[in-house]
Enzyme design. Structure first.
Site, short mmCIF file in Angstrom:
data_model
loop_
_atom_site.label_atom_id
_atom_site.label_comp_id
_atom_site.label_asym_id
_atom_site.label_seq_id
_atom_site.Cartn_x
_atom_site.Cartn_y
_atom_site.Cartn_z
N HIS A 141 0.82 -1.21 0.00
CA HIS A 141 0.00 0.00 0.00
C HIS A 141 0.86 1.27 0.00
O HIS A 141 0.36 2.35 0.29
CB HIS A 141 -0.90 0.02 1.23
CG HIS A 141 -1.77 -1.18 1.38
ND1 HIS A 141 -2.63 -1.60 0.39
CD2 HIS A 141 -1.90 -2.08 2.39
CE1 HIS A 141 -3.27 -2.70 0.79
NE2 HIS A 141 -2.83 -3.00 1.99
N HIS A 187 -7.16 -4.46 -0.91
CA HIS A 187 -6.50 -5.74 -1.10
C HIS A 187 -7.10 -6.48 -2.29
O HIS A 187 -6.81 -7.66 -2.50
CB HIS A 187 -6.63 -6.62 0.15
CG HIS A 187 -6.16 -5.97 1.40
ND1 HIS A 187 -7.01 -5.32 2.27
CD2 HIS A 187 -4.91 -5.84 1.92
CE1 HIS A 187 -6.30 -4.84 3.28
NE2 HIS A 187 -5.04 -5.13 3.09
#
Length: 329
Positions: A56, A215
């Site tokens: 991320h 995700h």
């Protein structure tokens, strides 16, 4: 799979080595690779610690530095860090005023940060971020997911911590900012986890995933590809509808890329979203456009709206110096 890596087993360690070497004036690495911390600890200040699965970036290590986090704990790709990482980070950066954990609402993160909190022998409080309006539960979370709004919480609370506010005040501020922040995302492609070697999910050429998670979790629904204006309209309505009576006055608008979206498209989306906010009682007082909370190589973006007041405007504007966010003296 085409990626700039040497080995699936070493990608995280080598990436962190490059990150800490490139920003050695701001951060330092734990010799065992458990966390990244500020190069210099500020005595007497509440220590802000966050973390989560890698993939991320720049969240969270990119936000370690003056005005934001004191340390960040990176897990393997899309995998929570472990309690021993959080404990080691807290012991390295806490200097007598306690620790505030800022945790995205994913089951692994919540469980492991809670375990670390229970094991630490010093004052610890937690702020849970859950700004995603797309779904109430997903394969990763019970309740709403914490997504790009986490960066806003980290910045505003980080500025307040630099002022010397105590642990209880910082926790209350973080909860207030989170409660006034909403996000929603859209994916045009999947992401590819290096260890898997193939896309997490399949999207047809003419499809998009509305409300996708960071995700690659499913969103609200899979729909035909639409224009930027149509995508912006749906996300704005979802965010404003969830803010309800709070959606009035000054706001921070964040258009966040997921890692595979050109800035040209992100600015186009900013224009589309801002136009839709006009006349809705929301004034865009502060703006951020870029890829800050990503999903590896996913194409797509999220819209985050955080309602502001004079206090939070001042804290947002306060100086910050991290690898990924910096302004002021």
């Amino acid at each position: 799979m085409k990626k700039l890596i040497n080995s699936v087993d070493t990608v995280l360690a080598e990436s962190l080595a490059g990150f800490t070497a490139a920003h050695a004036d701001i951060v330092a690495a734990d010799p065992e690779g458990r966390f990244v911390r500020r190069a210099a600890v500020t005595p007497g200040k509440v220590a802000l610690i966050s973390g989560g699965g890698s993939g991320h970036e720049p969240l969270h290590a990119g936000f370690v530095g003056r005005g934001m986090l004191d340390a960040a704990c990176p897990g393997q790709v899309f995998t929570s860090p472990t309690p021993d990482q959080m404990i080691a980070a807290a012991e390295a950066v806490e200097s007598g005023a306690g620790v505030l954990f800022i945790v995205k609402n994913y089951e692994g993160d919540v469980m492991n940060f809670d375990m670390a909190r229970e094991m630490l022998d010093r004052p610890v409080a937690t702020v849970l971020t859950n700004d995603d309006v797309a779904v109430e539960t997903s394969s990763y979370s019970t309740g709403r997911r914490g997504v790009a709004g986490t960066m806003i919480v980290e910045k505003i609370v980080g500025a307040a911590a630099e002022e010397g506010r105590d642990l209880a005040a910082l926790q209350a501020l973080g909860e207030r900012v989170n409660g006034r922040t909403r996000s929603m995302g859209v994916a045009l492609t999947s992401c590819t986890v290096p260890a898997a070697g193939k896309p997490t999910f399949a999207l047809g050429e003419g499809e998009m995933e509305m409300g996708v998670g960071i995700h690659g979790e499913p969103g609200r629904r899979r729909v035909p590809l639409a224009s930027a204006d149509a995508i912006a309209a749906e996300m704005v309505e979802a965010v404003l509808g969830d803010l309800a009576d709070q959606a009035s006055g000054d706001a921070l608008l964040l258009i966040n890329g997921f890692g595979g979206t050109p800035l040209m498209e992100l600015y186009l989306m900013y224009d589309a979203v801002r136009r839709r906010l006009n006349g809705r009682g929301v004034t865009v007082a502060r703006s951020v456009v870029g890829s800050y909370v990503t999903s590896l190589d996913m194409a797509g973006c999220s819209v985050t709206l955080s309602m502001l007041d004079p206090e939070t405007v001042a804290l947002w504007d306060a100086p910050v110096h991290t690898a990924a966010l910096r302004w002021g003296a």
